[in-house]
Design a protein around this motif. Structure first.
Motif, PDB file in Angstrom:
ATOM      1  N   MET A   1       0.776  -1.203   0.009  1.00 23.00           N
ATOM      2  CA  MET A   1       0.100   0.063  -0.062  1.00 23.00           C
ATOM      3  C   MET A   1       0.908   1.261  -0.036  1.00 23.00           C
ATOM      4  O   MET A   1       0.215   2.118  -0.096  1.00 23.00           O
ATOM      5  CB  MET A   1      -0.868   0.053   1.189  1.00 23.00           C
ATOM      6  N   GLY A   2       2.270   1.088   0.043  1.00 24.57           N
ATOM      7  CA  GLY A   2       3.142   2.305   0.194  1.00 24.57           C
ATOM      8  C   GLY A   2       3.021   3.099   1.279  1.00 24.57           C
ATOM      9  O   GLY A   2       3.316   4.394   1.596  1.00 24.57           O
ATOM     10  N   LEU A   3       2.639   2.267   2.731  1.00 23.72           N
ATOM     11  CA  LEU A   3       2.709   3.070   4.116  1.00 23.72           C
ATOM     12  C   LEU A   3       4.363   3.268   4.328  1.00 23.72           C
ATOM     13  O   LEU A   3       4.891   2.459   3.806  1.00 23.72           O
ATOM     14  CB  LEU A   3       1.873   2.329   4.885  1.00 23.72           C
ATOM     15  N   ASP A   4       4.467   4.139   5.276  1.00 29.78           N
ATOM     16  CA  ASP A   4       5.827   4.303   6.016  1.00 29.78           C
ATOM     17  C   ASP A   4       6.056   3.412   6.913  1.00 29.78           C
ATOM     18  O   ASP A   4       5.208   2.887   7.408  1.00 29.78           O
ATOM     19  CB  ASP A   4       5.937   5.805   6.447  1.00 29.78           C
ATOM     20  N   ASP A   5       7.260   3.131   7.391  1.00 27.14           N
ATOM     21  CA  ASP A   5       7.714   2.132   8.070  1.00 27.14           C
ATOM     22  C   ASP A   5       6.822   2.160   9.692  1.00 27.14           C
ATOM     23  O   ASP A   5       6.260   1.067  10.052  1.00 27.14           O
ATOM     24  CB  ASP A   5       9.056   2.164   8.538  1.00 27.14           C
ATOM     25  N   ALA A   6       6.703   3.261  10.124  1.00 31.82           N
ATOM     26  CA  ALA A   6       6.088   3.462  11.539  1.00 31.82           C
ATOM     27  C   ALA A   6       4.732   2.948  11.286  1.00 31.82           C
ATOM     28  O   ALA A   6       4.113   2.219  12.096  1.00 31.82           O
ATOM     29  CB  ALA A   6       5.941   4.850  11.886  1.00 31.82           C
ATOM     30  N   GLU A   7       3.825   3.355  10.098  1.00 33.22           N
ATOM     31  CA  GLU A   7       2.699   2.738  10.051  1.00 33.22           C
ATOM     32  C   GLU A   7       2.365   1.296   9.773  1.00 33.22           C
ATOM     33  O   GLU A   7       1.577   0.714  10.402  1.00 33.22           O
ATOM     34  CB  GLU A   7       1.834   3.690   8.896  1.00 33.22           C
TER      35      GLU A   7
END
Lengths: 269, 297
Positions: free
Chosen positions: B114-120
């Protein structure tokens, strides 16, 4: 898309070709291929094409199936044709010259023949698999190779391996589709992106596929051992192959036609 | 709450144009409201799995339309991936899709796509893992070292981690022991209760459907046979039996009691409701002055 694979597909039916003894079909197909490549003129080749088309009609296999089975090898045909056109050198003047590229009439002639031969080769062998179920075909191969068992070649084991491999093709295709769908559902992009991305995208499909193939192999081996499978020694078969009167008649007709094609292919026109 | 999923005149044919073409779905129309828990039942080969494959665009309809949150899935085929994240699909035997080195990475596959960042991604992985009862100590293990039931939970977590608006599960408890069944389905129900995610549960087991679903969709030979609230569907038990489907054991008991001439309702499909009904019947009889305790229960 995986279901479009037609090579090796079987079309059940009751035509004379379907009912023919598989050993005979196999031998005749090999003979046909030899004759295709031995013949050196267009008369023999066109007779071979006509013969094959007639067999397709007899078998009731739609001709568009040929087109389907040829699709994957179009690049090979194109490549060999192009190479032949440029590589053959003839005695006379070239038809066309550009730098080091020269096209001779012999080259064109040879290229066309090779293309027709490859098409006939694929269409001919496809006809064999269209009209013969894979299991029957491996039976025939086993019977035909039996003399080699005297040379301690594991003929039965080879045939069994082929049978198993053929039997698992549809299963693995199904499995691949399921895994691809599961990964697509998690957002995997299998059919877009650069070549690199596409190759990387295959990892989530290939790993589960390999694992499941190994699992299936193990299960199958256990199941076979549970039923006391011990190889070919002393094994009887459910389907015995017998040459019937009709088979001998078909054999005679086909051998006559093939001889005619072979002979006309050798005439120097 | 509004409508989240709508299917209109859906038709799907396997092998269209081939001699062995089979119609898997024929003129199927229905809609699901946001936040509902819908059970899908039907006998083997009735088109259940084919149907849910349409919800996120794995299957492309031969005819008809599928709308998710009001948008036509196939209006722009290049945008289909968006719907894959909106509708999370857990296939049958999902443990066979695991491929990563660690459980963590496998659960993170969807969110990363989904292309989310690492934290998410990290937040979602841990949240999904805890919903599915996957302890922190599992996250660094190889998924292939786990047991069948554990793998199943990892695979389900992999879809939950995408936090889809609609969660579709195809026989999530198939092949598990009774305890594993209850655990997984209980966790999914809890997920539904806490997040309000619309959930579609495909199952063979009437007991499971009865226990978890608010509404039931009954498929028969590629058509909708019934689509109604759970008790209304189970009230039509004889029809379900005629379709070759079973009904919960407790419903069977009530059907037999009715046959024996007892004046009781037949829409009973869970044990607590059954107890309540029997007690009510007993109280009614006692009030009527008969010998209430003698009811053949």
């Amino acid at each position: 898309m995986l279901r479009d694979i037609t090579i090796g597909q079987h079309f059940p039916g009751h035509s004379p070709l379907h009912l023919m003894d598989p050993r005979l079909k196999l031998v005749l197909t090999v003979a046909y291929i030899i004759i295709l490549f031995v013949g050196s003129n267009f008369l023999g080749l066109s007779l071979a094409v006509i013969f094959l088309a007639a067999l397709y009609l007899v078998a009731g296999i739609p001709l568009k199936m040929i087109a389907k089975s040829l699709k994957p090898i179009v690049p090979i045909i194109a490549l060999t044709t192009v190479l032949n056109v440029f590589m053959m050198t003839g005695a006379g003047r070239p038809l066309f010259q550009w730098g080091f590229l020269r096209i001779y009439p012999e080259g064109v002639r040879y290229a066309v023949m090779i293309a027709v031969r490859i098409v006939c080769l694929i269409a001919g062998t496809s006809l064999l698999t269209y009209t013969t179920s894979p299991i029957v075909l491996t039976d025939a191969i086993e019977r035909l190779l039996k003399p080699l068992a005297r040379l301690h070649l594991p003929v039965h084991e080879l045939a069994m391996m082929m049978t198993i491999a053929l039997r698992f093709i549809p299963t693995l295709i199904d499995e691949t589709e399921k895994i691809m769908n599961a990964q697509k559902a998690r957002g995997a992009q299998l059919d877009s992106g650069t070549l690199r991305q596409r190759i990387r995208a295959l990892v989530p499909v290939l790993i589960p596929l390999f694992i499941s193939a190994f699992r299936r192999a193990e299960e199958l081996a256990t199941a076979m051992e549970c039923r006391c499978y011990h190889g070919g020694e002393g094994r009887t078969r459910l389907r015995q192959l017998h040459m019937t009167g009709r088979d001998w008649l078909m054999a005679a007709v086909c051998i006559a036609v093939l001889a005619l094609i072979g002979a006309s292919g050798r005439i120097h026109l | 709450m509004g409508e989240i999923l709508r299917v209109e005149h859906l038709r799907y044919v396997y092998g269209e144009g081939l001699p062995d073409a089979t119609v898997a779905l024929d003129d199927v129309s229905f809609s699901i409201e946001e936040g509902q828990f819908v059970g899908v039942i039907g006998s083997t080969g009735c088109g259940k799995s084919t149907l849910i494959g349409h919800f996120n665009g794995i299957n492309r309809p031969t005819g008809g339309h599928v709308y998710v949150a009001g948008e036509d899935l196939w209006a722009d085929p290049s945008q289909i991936r968006k719907f894959r994240f909106m509708v999370g699909l857990v296939f049958q035997y999902p443990e066979y899709q695991l491929f990563e080195e660690t459980v963590y990475k496998d659960i993170a596959f969807g969110p990363r796509n989904m292309g989310l960042d690492d934290a998410e991604v990290d937040r979602r992985v841990r949240r999904a893992a805890s919903f599915c009862g996957i302890g922190d100590d599992w996250l660094d293990k190889s998924p292939f070292d786990l047991s069948g039931g554990q793998k199943r939970r990892v695979a389900i977590a992999g879809v939950l981690a995408m936090e889809p608006r609609v969660l579709v599960l195809d026989e999530p408890a198939a092949g598990l022991d009774p305890e594993g069944r209850d655990t997984i389905l209980g966790q999914l129900k809890e997920y539904h209760r806490q997040t309000g995610t619309t959930t579609v549960l495909v199952s063979h087991s009437m007991e499971d459907i009865a226990k978890y679903a608010d509404r039931v969709l009954v498929l028969d030979a590629g058509k909708i046979a019934m689509y109604d609230e759970t008790e209304k569907v189970f009230a039509r038990a004889p029809e379900l039996l005629a379709l070759g489907l079973s009904v919960p054991e407790v419903t069977k008991v009530f059907l037999r009691l009715k046959e024996w001439g007892l004046e009781i309702p037949t829409d009973v499909y869970t044990i607590p409701y059954a107890v309540k009904t029997i007690l009510a019947e007993k109280a009614r009889r006692e009030a009527a002055g008969g010998e209430g305790g003698g009811a053949p229960c």
